[in-house]
Structure formats: C-alpha cells, structure tokens
Design a protein around this motif. Structure first.
Motif, short mmCIF file in Angstrom:
data_model
loop_
_atom_site.label_atom_id
_atom_site.label_comp_id
_atom_site.label_asym_id
_atom_site.label_seq_id
_atom_site.Cartn_x
_atom_site.Cartn_y
_atom_site.Cartn_z
N GLU A 54 0.81 -1.22 0.00
CA GLU A 54 0.00 0.00 0.00
C GLU A 54 0.84 1.27 0.00
OE1 GLU A 54 -0.68 -1.96 4.13
OE2 GLU A 54 -0.46 -2.59 2.05
N LEU B 15 -1.20 3.28 -2.93
CA LEU B 15 -2.11 4.36 -2.58
C LEU B 15 -1.48 5.70 -2.93
CD1 LEU B 15 -3.40 3.06 0.87
CD2 LEU B 15 -4.31 2.65 -1.43
N VAL C 92 -5.73 9.38 -2.91
CA VAL C 92 -6.40 8.40 -2.05
C VAL C 92 -5.99 8.63 -0.59
CG1 VAL C 92 -6.72 5.95 -1.58
CG2 VAL C 92 -6.43 6.74 -3.94
N MET D 101 -7.98 9.46 3.88
CA MET D 101 -7.99 8.43 4.92
C MET D 101 -6.98 8.72 6.01
SD MET D 101 -6.09 5.17 3.10
CE MET D 101 -7.43 4.97 1.94
N LEU E 9 -5.86 2.84 9.04
CA LEU E 9 -5.58 1.78 8.08
C LEU E 9 -4.70 0.69 8.70
CD1 LEU E 9 -4.82 2.26 4.35
CD2 LEU E 9 -3.30 0.84 5.70
N ARG F 207 -11.99 -3.48 5.19
CA ARG F 207 -11.79 -2.17 4.57
C ARG F 207 -11.90 -2.30 3.07
NH1 ARG F 207 -9.48 3.11 5.40
NH2 ARG F 207 -9.40 2.70 7.63
N THR F 208 -12.58 -1.33 2.45
CA THR F 208 -12.64 -1.23 1.00
C THR F 208 -11.97 0.08 0.59
OG1 THR F 208 -14.71 -2.45 0.91
CG2 THR F 208 -14.12 -1.15 -1.03
N ILE F 209 -11.01 0.00 -0.33
CA ILE F 209 -10.29 1.19 -0.77
C ILE F 209 -10.56 1.41 -2.25
CG2 ILE F 209 -8.03 2.29 -1.03
CD1 ILE F 209 -7.03 0.56 1.28
N THR G 241 -9.22 3.05 -5.20
CA THR G 241 -7.96 3.65 -5.62
C THR G 241 -8.12 4.65 -6.75
OG1 THR G 241 -7.52 1.81 -7.14
CG2 THR G 241 -6.68 1.60 -4.89
N TYR H 24 -10.96 -1.32 -6.98
CA TYR H 24 -11.37 -1.55 -5.59
C TYR H 24 -10.47 -2.61 -4.96
CZ TYR H 24 -15.52 1.20 -6.58
OH TYR H 24 -16.36 2.22 -6.93
N ASP I 254 -16.75 6.70 4.32
CA ASP I 254 -16.23 8.05 4.15
C ASP I 254 -17.34 9.09 3.98
OD1 ASP I 254 -17.01 6.90 1.78
OD2 ASP I 254 -15.58 8.03 0.56
#
Length: 870
Positions: free
Chosen positions: A509, A513, A517, A521, A526, A649-651, A653, A670, A762
């Motif tokens: 990450e 990231l 992004v 956060m 994280l 967790r869903t990120i 990008t 995702y 978020d």
C-alpha cells in the motif's frame, strides 16, 4: 472454590510426560493458596517454562475464583529469536484436546469461558500463526496465554501498543494490565522493565484497580544476592534429573589473543578443528558484524546464522525448515518433516541465541561476554547433561587478568567476568569446570557486589510518575503532547553502550495508494485495520538501519515511505527526505518501505539487495492458522475471495472515476481487505456477511455482557453498569445518516451491521458512540431507568457507552462532535462533560481498571458480532 477431585502430581505427569520437580510442586501449592512468588531463581534446563502448565492447573483447581488471574502474560527478552514458551503452550493445548484422561482439567477450563466453542486456551504469541491474534481478548473470561517481548507487552501496558491505532490501545492495556499474571523470563536482562512492573503494581494498589496484575520474575542468573521467593532446596538437589543437569560436564578453556581484531580469526580456527567430528557446534559472538565474518570462514552449507536482526518471516521459516538448525533442536521441538543435516554443523549466533531458545550443542566456541550473557550461553551447550562438552572462550588481553580493573562500563564488566571465570574449579590440564553446579558454587563464594559488577551495566531507569501514567492513558489524543514522551526509555532504560533500535517492514500500500487516495484516509486507522505483524518486521540498531536506508535512498530517492511513530501516527515521506532531513527520527520507530525498492537479503536489511532478489517482501497476507489457512488477505475487484472472510476495509484507488461511464480499459480499482471473523483485527467494522437488525444486536450484546461479568465475579454495581452500557452502546446507529452510510435505504428498520456492497465509511464523520451517549443522556435509556443510578454509577455507564471504540479518552475529535438529531450547543455541552467524567472514573477504578471495564463492553460487542456472522 478448590477442586479436590484430582491430584497435581498425577495430572502434571499425565499432561506433560514428566514427574514434577519439587520446586514445581511448591509453586503450584503457592498459586492455589493465592501466593504469587515475586521471583523464581531456577537454573537453566530445569523446567522454568513449566510455570505455564502449573498456572493452568492452579487455574483449573481454583476455577478462577477469588480473583485468580485468567491470563498469563509471558514476557521474553527483546533479543529472543526462537520462542520456547510458545512451543510449550502449543503442546499443552494439543494434549488437553487429545487426552481423555485430562477431562477434569478440560471441563474446569472450558466452564470459565462465556462461549463454549472455540479454543480451550486462547493463545497469542510473538511468532507464527498465533502472532498477536485476537483469541486472548475476544472472550476475557477464557483462560489465555499471551507471549510477547518487552516491547510488545510493555508498550501495551503503558497504553502505547506499538503498531496499533488509538482505538486498540485501551483494550490491550485493560486486558494485559488486569486479571493477569505477568511472568518476566530472564528478568535480569531487562532490569528497567522489571522495575517498571514493580512500579505499576504499586500504582495499581494505590489506584484500587479491580483486578491488579501479579508479577513473577524468572531468572537463572540473578544480579543480586537477594533471596528469591522460590529457589531450589534440598529436596530438589536429591532429584535424579536435577542432579544430571545441574552437574552436566562442561569444560571451559580460555584463549588469550593480544589484539581485539584477532578474536574472530582465532574463533574460526578453533571451529575448523571440529570439521570432521560430526558434532553440532554453537558459536556465539557479541557483534552482528562478526556473525558474517565467522560464517564466511566455515564450510558452506554447514552453517546457519541466528541474529535478532532477522525479519520474523525468514526467522520462523528457518526454525521450521532449516536442516542445520534442526541439529540443535530437541526431538519434540524439531519439525518431523525436516531431516537434520549430517556431519559437523555450525550455528553462529548473537545474543539472540542466548534467551528463550531450547537448543543444545555438543560443543561451543565464543568470544568473552559479560557474566549474565556467559551464563546464558553456557546453558545452551550440553543442556541436558547427556555428554561431555568443551567450551572455548577467546578474549583479548586485558591490563589485569584477574578482574581487578579500573576500567568502567562494559569493558570493566568483561574484565571482571574473566576474573570470575578463572576462579572456577580447574583440572590438571587447565580446563575449568563450567557446570551449573560449579557456577552456583562460584556465586556462593563471591562477594555480591563483585558478582553484580560482572553483569552488563544496568541502563538508567528514568523516573516514572503519576503524571506520566496519566499522560500515556490519554489514548484518544493522537497528537504529540508535551510531557508525554515515547515509552521506549521506560521499557529499556538509557545507556550509552546499547544504542536505540529501529524497525523496518514492507507493504504494497505504500506505493499503491496515491496522494489523492491518501488524502481521504487516516493511515493510523488503516494500520489498525491491518496491523503490522511480527513476521513482517525486522529490527536493528538505528544507525545500521540508517546506513542501509542511505544505500536505498541513493537509488530510489523519490520513493515514498511511511514513518510510524510509537503513538501510531503515520507520516508519508520520500526516502530521500527521510535519510536527509529526518534521519534522527527513525529511532524506536517503524519505517515501512515499498517492495519496489528492495533492501532484503536472507531476512536481513541490506541496501544493496535488488527487489528481484526476493519474491517475499510484503508478507502481511501470510498470517496462517494452525491448519495453514490464511487469517487475512487483500484482493482486487472481482478476484476470488477465500471463504469465511469478511471485508474490514474497502479502498477505492480511483475515487475520481465516473462509476456509470466506466473506464476505457479494465484496471484494478477496488481493493478489498479481508479477515477471518475469528482472529481478525476488525472488531470496529460495521460491514458483515449478512445484515443484522439494531435491536437484535443490542439485545445480544446485553445478554453476553451479563454472562461475561457474572462469570468473572465482578461486584454487582459494576455488573449493572456494564450490562446497561452494553444494551445502549449502539443506539446512535439508528441515525438516518449512519444507516445511509452502511447502505441501508430502509431507515425505518435500522441495522447494526450491513451486508450491502454500497458501504460508504467516508460519507460522514458522525460517530455513533457520541450519538449513543446523547440518547442515553437525553432519554430514558431505551426503556432502562438511569435516574435510579447513583452519580458514580451513571458516570460509569455513560463513559462505557462513549468509549466502547476507543474514543472519549479523554475526548471526541473536534470534527466528530456533532449529531444530526440534536442542536450543536446541546452536543457541545455533552462533549464538554466527557473529559471530566473520564478523569473521575480513572481516580475511582484506576487507569488499567477503567480500561478493563471499557474492554468488557467491547468484548461483549465482539462476541455478539462473531455469533451474528457464523
């Protein structure tokens, strides 16, 4: 309540396969009587780790009544590489599961847990599949063994929890600092930490903590002549096994060289003399740099290195799979799938091989170290008294060879050690008797001050005060606070001969990231979702880490790195900026590198190692259970997901991409971070495999909380407060904005957890804990009359509601202090009360006691969530 239906000696033999030694019987009787010896001075090789089995049997005998501690926290020295205690507790749990003759013990231990399913004994350790898992804290009534280093345990006791975010810190402090027996192994190696434990026990007594810790120091090499609470007596010395190991034949020969630079070459020459003897030779050196020098001079393929600077992943693989290392292990510790290397083999170690490792060599070669270190080394050769061992000690010339020196610090301790070794009984051929019995006799003949002067110099212990304990307990204050220093100096002390360390890990990450992004956060959150595990981390002296980072920085100056402070704060820097402008800040911190820069060779930091040299940089997904299945993983978009895992967790990008129009080409967008329900670090997540109605969840948590606190035997007023708080802790989730955040369009039927893929954490900064507090203050508590409570009881209920996810210690964050259902001035008034309430309750229940009560509500919430996802 004492269970008189079984006999300790019979059950101990059936469980462990060994007759208990007399000192072990005395320790069991002390435990059952509620006496916890402050120190046990037992020579190495005589079963100190059996203290775990003895505690478990005493727990079963008493069934946890009268405040008998339900958790044993086994602290090993920070230099330990292989964890003997972990292997011991793994075997104990397996035998309990497989031996029907131990049903009486199984039944007693099982009856203590709130949830009958799951492990009989929760295990969390510093290595392997049990590395810092959630077993030990998800059911605080279940017997648990937690094994960790001084850094791991100490930082958690001081509300700092290295590698964890602010939400987890009070939970760890509460469950390690209450209802626990802390066993400090080889306590003489960490005198500052031992002094800190003593100070904490005194503070808990003054603060009237509910379930104060007990502390027991284990040592084979006490610094002082003070009589330990438990030590060998005459009946021990009449035991055949004790006699065999206590008088194990170990013959020591001293080799003097004129220059310090000649020590390593002389050691290599002595080691080569064994090349045709078919023996297992242990080589100890004090410096990491000397490990490579010695190893390079020995036969290739017959040498293994063991240092404390290895990353946990490679270290564990070596212990499990390396045929050279297998030669030094006992048959019970050795992987049966590994065939030990034949012929003469060499294990070259630093101090990492001295502590907490159950190995035994045929012979040993080493440089001179301080007396405490030398005694530990001697315990790793002919450990079980099966043969006759030779020990060659190479030392430089000193001004005075009898140990009477005017030098100071480490050099003085080395000279005094040499002088003491020369007083051991000597054979006609000049060999010195270095058996445990001879060492014990030497200690008896030596002035206590002279004995202590040969130990490594004790670091300076900084004074600890009420103010510092208070400052460290302010876990929801994430910024740097004046007067709240990092805790490292209080764990290890200050010394000019043992420099600070730094930690290094690799994560995808860091480079995946991008800035757009990252800006949305909190990186400490994280890392709280997907915390660094011991297997991911290597540690070394900060100056050596900086040297290797400079090599990487010369090649990749623009690469991003994350710098993680002890408080969990994460900064994003470039590698070039870190080594040029912030190099002083890496001490006692963690540097997370992107795998693309490389820097890893044979498990150790090496700035010249190219990324292509290793395929295993990011090993964060390689946390396995006892069946070899992953406990967590990360997948992209529609990649297959392992069964039994849930999203933590869903990120997104590509947050600026248009969902409806799509992208011109298929890309990864995702990133789903998953964890198994059991053992996952996801207790604060609101995403589930199936939707859970809010009223059902509150009822379930209330019932579990009641069962939990009653089983723990807590006072009735506390039982009532915990149960009330558990039943109201999530009232704030009923807000429309929160329901929309979790994807529930039917807000008239509020959910506690949602299964929808439309989960949007978020969407808002609204905190449901604050909403729950508002409802509890402004209403009748959803049918429960709070008006009948005393002011102290009401304080506790309201605080437990507000703090059940780690906030309100002492405040809510300013950007979270709003509630769509109440006017801003009303919310501000309620928020202003939170810090004062926290301070009052800490004075009433103690710092660790209050964190413990908060964690009971949290545990009930976690257990309810487990049931809801099964």
């Amino acid at each position: 309540m004492i269970d008189s239906s079984w006999d300790f000696c019979e059950v101990f033999f059936q469980w462990t396969g060994h007759e208990p030694l007399p000192w072990q019987v005395r320790l069991f009787n002390d435990f059952v009587a509620g006496r916890f010896p402050g120190a046990c001075d037992i020579p190495t090789g005589l079963g100190k780790t059996a203290a775990i089995a003895i505690w478990l049997l005493a727990l079963a005998k008493t069934r946890g009544t009268d405040g008998f501690p339900r958790r044993l926290v086994y602290v090993v020295n920070r230099r330990t590489v292989v964890d003997q205690a972990t292997r011991e507790v793994e075997r104990l749990r397996e035998r309990l599961s497989n031996d029907r003759g131990l049903a009486c013990i199984v039944g007693a231990l099982r009856s203590m847990a709130v949830v009958s399913e799951g492990p009989l004994i929760a295990i969390s350790t510093l290595r392997g599949q049990f590395a810092d898992n959630a077993e030990w804290r998800e059911d605080p009534a279940r017997p648990a063994v937690v094994i960790g280093t001084v850094d791991m345990i100490g930082s958690r006791l001081l509300f700092s929890a290295y590698g964890r975010g602010f939400r987890s810190k009070p939970l760890h402090a509460g469950f390690l600092g209450q209802d626990a027996l802390i066993v400090h192994d080889e306590a003489h190696l960490e005198p500052v930490f031992q002094a800190l434990l003593t100070r904490i026990t005194a503070e808990q007594a003054r603060g009237r903590d509910l379930r104060p810790i007990r502390v027991m120091a284990l040592t084979a090499t006490a610094r002082t002549d003070e009589r330990a609470s438990l030590r060998l007596q005459d009946d021990d010395f009449r035991n055949d096994l004790v006699q065999k190991r206590f008088r194990a034949k170990k013959w020591l020969f001293l080799h003097r060289v004129e220059e310090r630079s000649d020590v390593v070459s002389r050691m290599i020459g002595l080691a080569r003399n064994y090349r045709d003897d078919g023996c297992a030779i242990l080589v100890f050196v004090r410096a990491v740099e000397d490990v490579e020098k010695v190893a390079a001079g020995l036969p290739r393929g017959k040498v293994q290195r063991l240092t404390g600077t290895m990353r946990g992943y490679e270290r564990d693989r070596m212990v499990r799979d390396d045929p050279v290392f297998a030669r030094f292990q006992t048959a019970t510790d050795r992987n049966p799938a590994v065939t030990p290397e034949a012929g003469t083999v060499f294990l070259v170690c630093t101090s990492a091989g001295e502590v907490g490792i159950n190995i035994s060599a045929d012979h040993m070669i080493c440089d001179l170290s301080t007396l405490d270190s030398m005694v530990q080394r001697l315990g790793r050769v002919n450990r079980f008294g099966e043969r006759e061992a030779r020990i060659d000690v190479v030392h430089p010339a000193f001004t005075s060879e009898d140990g009477s020196t005017e030098a100071s610090g480490l050099d003085a301790a080395l000279e005094r050690t040499l002088g003491l070794l020369q007083r051991l009984p000597r054979r006609e051929d000049g060999m010195l008797d270095a058996s445990p019995a001879a060492l014990a006799d030497l200690r008896a003949r030596t002035c206590p001050s002279e004995w202590a002067a040969a130990f490594a110099p004790s670091p300076i212990a900084p004074p600890v005060s009420d103010f510092l304990f208070d400052a460290w307990a302010l876990t929801s204050v994430r910024e740097e606070l004046p007067g709240r220093p990092p805790v490292a100096d209080w764990l290890h002390g200050l010394s000019d001969w043992e420099p600070p360390e730094a930690y290094v890990a690799w994560r995808d990450e860091v480079e995946v990231l991008e800035d757009r992004v990252l800006s949305s956060m909190d990186l400490s959150d994280l890392l709280d979702d997907y915390p660094l595990k011991p297997q991911e981390i290597l540690r070394d002296r900060a100056d050596r880490v900086l040297t290797q980072l400079k090599k990487l920085g010369s090649k990749y100056p623009a690469s991003r790195v994350w710098l993680v402070s002890n408080s969990g704060r994460v900064e994003v820097l470039t590698l070039g900026h870190l080594i040029q402008e912030r190099r002083a800040d890496i001490a006692w911190r963690t540097v997370i590198l992107p795998p693309s820069v490389g820097g890893l060779r044979e498990g150790m930091l090496d700035g010249s190692a190219d990324p292509s040299d290793s395929l295993s940089y990011d090993v964060s997904d390689q946390v396995l259970d006892e069946n070899g299945e992953r406990l967590r993983c990360r997948v992209w978009d529609d990649d297959p997901r392992p069964p039994g895992m849930r999203v933590v967790r869903t990120i997104d990008t590509l947050p600026e991409a248009d969902e409806e129009e799509g992208l011109e080409e298929p890309v990864r967008r995702y990133w789903y971070w998953l964890a198994r329900s059991r053992g996952a670090d996801d207790d604060h997540r609101t995403r589930a495999d199936k939707s859970v109605p809010l009223d059902e969840h509150l009822n379930r948590v209330r019932n579990i909380a009641k069962s939990l606190v009653c089983r723990l035997g807590l006072p009735e007023t506390i039982v009532q407060a915990v149960v009330l708080a558990a039943g109201m802790h999530d009232l704030g989730k009923a807000r429309e904005v929160w329901q929309l955040m979790v994807g529930n369009e039917d807000t008239s039927h509020p959910l506690a957890k949602s299964s929808t893929r439309g989960f949007r954490p978020d969407l808002t900064r609204y905190r449901h804990e604050l909403g729950s507090l508002m409802d509890a203050k402004q209403t009748d508590g959803a049918g429960t009359t709070l008006a009948s409570l005393s002011p102290d009881e009401l304080d506790l209920v309201l605080h437990l509601i507000a703090a059940h996810h780690g906030r309100a210690r002492p405040h809510f964050f300013p950007d979270e202090t709003f509630d769509p259902n109440y006017p801003d001035d009303t919310v501000a008034l309620i928020c202003a009360e939170v810090p004062g309430r926290f301070a009052r309750l800490q004075r009433r229940y103690g710092r660790w006691g209050l964190a413990y009560l908060e964690s009971l509500v949290r545990a009930a919430d976690i257990l309810a969530s487990r049931e809801e996802t099964q």
